[in-house]
Design a protein around this motif. Structure first.
Motif, PDB file in Angstrom:
ATOM      1  N   HIS A 183       0.840  -1.204   0.000  1.00 22.89           N
ATOM      2  CA  HIS A 183       0.000   0.000   0.000  1.00 22.89           C
ATOM      3  C   HIS A 183       0.875   1.254   0.000  1.00 22.89           C
ATOM      4  O   HIS A 183       0.604   2.207  -0.741  1.00 22.89           O
ATOM      5  CB  HIS A 183      -0.947  -0.005   1.205  1.00 22.89           C
ATOM      6  CG  HIS A 183      -1.785   1.230   1.289  1.00 22.89           C
ATOM      7  ND1 HIS A 183      -2.789   1.494   0.387  1.00 22.89           N
ATOM      8  CD2 HIS A 183      -1.739   2.283   2.140  1.00 22.89           C
ATOM      9  CE1 HIS A 183      -3.339   2.664   0.690  1.00 22.89           C
ATOM     10  NE2 HIS A 183      -2.724   3.159   1.755  1.00 22.89           N
ATOM     11  N   TRP A 184       1.924   1.271   0.828  1.00 26.55           N
ATOM     12  CA  TRP A 184       2.843   2.418   0.852  1.00 26.55           C
ATOM     13  C   TRP A 184       3.453   2.623  -0.528  1.00 26.55           C
ATOM     14  O   TRP A 184       3.548   3.759  -1.012  1.00 26.55           O
ATOM     15  CB  TRP A 184       3.940   2.192   1.900  1.00 26.55           C
ATOM     16  CG  TRP A 184       5.010   3.230   1.839  1.00 26.55           C
ATOM     17  CD1 TRP A 184       5.007   4.458   2.450  1.00 26.55           C
ATOM     18  CD2 TRP A 184       6.248   3.143   1.131  1.00 26.55           C
ATOM     19  NE1 TRP A 184       6.148   5.136   2.142  1.00 26.55           N
ATOM     20  CE2 TRP A 184       6.932   4.365   1.335  1.00 26.55           C
ATOM     21  CE3 TRP A 184       6.830   2.166   0.323  1.00 26.55           C
ATOM     22  CZ2 TRP A 184       8.183   4.612   0.764  1.00 26.55           C
ATOM     23  CZ3 TRP A 184       8.064   2.419  -0.246  1.00 26.55           C
ATOM     24  CH2 TRP A 184       8.734   3.622  -0.021  1.00 26.55           C
ATOM     25  N   ALA A 185       3.873   1.550  -1.197  1.00 26.52           N
ATOM     26  CA  ALA A 185       4.457   1.665  -2.538  1.00 26.52           C
ATOM     27  C   ALA A 185       3.455   2.223  -3.537  1.00 26.52           C
ATOM     28  O   ALA A 185       3.809   3.097  -4.348  1.00 26.52           O
ATOM     29  CB  ALA A 185       4.980   0.301  -2.999  1.00 26.52           C
ATOM     30  N   GLU A 186       2.218   1.757  -3.475  1.00 27.10           N
ATOM     31  CA  GLU A 186       1.192   2.271  -4.392  1.00 27.10           C
ATOM     32  C   GLU A 186       0.976   3.769  -4.210  1.00 27.10           C
ATOM     33  O   GLU A 186       0.930   4.521  -5.180  1.00 27.10           O
ATOM     34  CB  GLU A 186      -0.133   1.527  -4.170  1.00 27.10           C
ATOM     35  CG  GLU A 186      -0.105   0.091  -4.621  1.00 27.10           C
ATOM     36  CD  GLU A 186      -1.344  -0.679  -4.203  1.00 27.10           C
ATOM     37  OE1 GLU A 186      -1.609  -1.721  -4.821  1.00 27.10           O
ATOM     38  OE2 GLU A 186      -2.047  -0.257  -3.244  1.00 27.10           O
ATOM     39  N   VAL A 187       0.880   4.206  -2.961  1.00 28.08           N
ATOM     40  CA  VAL A 187       0.669   5.633  -2.675  1.00 28.08           C
ATOM     41  C   VAL A 187       1.900   6.434  -3.077  1.00 28.08           C
ATOM     42  O   VAL A 187       1.791   7.475  -3.748  1.00 28.08           O
ATOM     43  CB  VAL A 187       0.341   5.835  -1.173  1.00 28.08           C
ATOM     44  CG1 VAL A 187       0.361   7.305  -0.792  1.00 28.08           C
ATOM     45  CG2 VAL A 187      -1.010   5.210  -0.845  1.00 28.08           C
ATOM     46  N   THR A 188       3.084   5.969  -2.699  1.00 25.54           N
ATOM     47  CA  THR A 188       4.331   6.702  -2.964  1.00 25.54           C
ATOM     48  C   THR A 188       4.622   6.795  -4.454  1.00 25.54           C
ATOM     49  O   THR A 188       5.103   7.822  -4.934  1.00 25.54           O
ATOM     50  CB  THR A 188       5.494   6.034  -2.220  1.00 25.54           C
ATOM     51  OG1 THR A 188       5.174   5.982  -0.826  1.00 25.54           O
ATOM     52  CG2 THR A 188       6.775   6.815  -2.401  1.00 25.54           C
ATOM     53  N   LEU A 189       4.332   5.727  -5.206  1.00 26.08           N
ATOM     54  CA  LEU A 189       4.587   5.731  -6.638  1.00 26.08           C
ATOM     55  C   LEU A 189       3.431   6.351  -7.429  1.00 26.08           C
ATOM     56  O   LEU A 189       3.502   6.456  -8.651  1.00 26.08           O
ATOM     57  CB  LEU A 189       4.847   4.300  -7.136  1.00 26.08           C
ATOM     58  CG  LEU A 189       6.063   3.594  -6.538  1.00 26.08           C
ATOM     59  CD1 LEU A 189       6.164   2.166  -7.067  1.00 26.08           C
ATOM     60  CD2 LEU A 189       7.340   4.358  -6.796  1.00 26.08           C
ATOM     61  N   GLY A 190       2.381   6.770  -6.729  1.00 25.42           N
ATOM     62  CA  GLY A 190       1.249   7.444  -7.383  1.00 25.42           C
ATOM     63  C   GLY A 190       0.402   6.528  -8.237  1.00 25.42           C
ATOM     64  O   GLY A 190      -0.111   6.939  -9.273  1.00 25.42           O
ATOM     65  N   LEU A 191       0.230   5.303  -7.798  1.00 19.49           N
ATOM     66  CA  LEU A 191      -0.550   4.332  -8.589  1.00 19.49           C
ATOM     67  C   LEU A 191      -2.004   4.294  -8.171  1.00 19.49           C
ATOM     68  O   LEU A 191      -2.395   4.566  -7.109  1.00 19.49           O
ATOM     69  CB  LEU A 191       0.075   2.949  -8.458  1.00 19.49           C
ATOM     70  CG  LEU A 191       1.547   2.880  -8.873  1.00 19.49           C
ATOM     71  CD1 LEU A 191       2.114   1.504  -8.582  1.00 19.49           C
ATOM     72  CD2 LEU A 191       1.698   3.205 -10.347  1.00 19.49           C
TER      73      LEU A 191
END
Length: 191
Positions: A183-191
């Motif tokens: 979830h952090w990766a999705e938010v951080t990468l703007g997905l």
């Protein structure tokens, strides 16, 4: 007789100094001889980001205590937006080395072996183990893990207090695949 006593005193003082220096420099190493085992139920908790801000900004820090991982493990993760090879991703050790946060690991690193392919959610990447040599600290090692979504990379560094980082790698990869990190990766990468 006096000369023999002086020589014996100098030799005794020298041996005492040598023993003291040996104990002083070996002290941090004590306690690290336990066998490295893969933890059965690792539990990572979020911690404070301990590093100064650099060009990649602050990331997220997580710790798994020795009671949960067999030895303390610190994982530092952050995104490097637009820094990954857009055509091939993190497909070889050269790209992994280029993306790795070596500054978080220490100054003197040596590779412990070739990297290997990993997957985190839909992303592919690599993991590689390193030994960290520092004459003023106990020996430790690190895993560098990088994976990407198109041109954006996520880089994780796991630092462990023994010289067998491969034993903790499955637990670190499982943690990186957890809902919290994905979830952090999705938010951080703007997905």
């Amino acid at each position: 007789m006096k000369r023999v006593a002086v020589i014996a005193g100098v030799i005794g003082f020298g041996l005492g100094a040598l023993a003291g220096a040996s104990a002083f420099f070996a002290w941090p190493i004590l306690g690290h001889g336990s066998a490295a085992v893969t933890p059965s139920h690792p539990k990572f908790s979020e911690a404070q980001w301990p590093f100064p801000t650099d060009e990649w900004g602050k990331g997220k820090a997580f710790r798994c205590e020795a009671a949960d991982c067999g030895i303390e493990v610190n994982v530092y993760i952050r995104a490097k937006i637009g820094f990954c090879n857009c055509q091939t991703g993190v497909s070889d050790d050269t790209e992994l080395d280029r993306l790795s946060d070596f500054s978080l690991m220490g100054e003197k690193l040596s590779v412990l072996g070739p990297g290997r392919q990993i997957s985190v959610a839909w992303m592919k990447g690599r993991s590689r183990a390193y030994a960290i040599a520092d004459p003023y600290r106990a020996p430790n090692s690190a895993l560098s893990v990088a994976f990407n979504d198109r041109c954006d990379a996520v880089v994780a560094t796991a630092v462990v207090d023994h010289d067998h980082p491969g034993t903790i790698e499955p637990s670190v990869i499982d943690f990186l695949n957890s809902e919290v990190i994905v979830h952090w990766a999705e938010v951080t990468l703007g997905l």
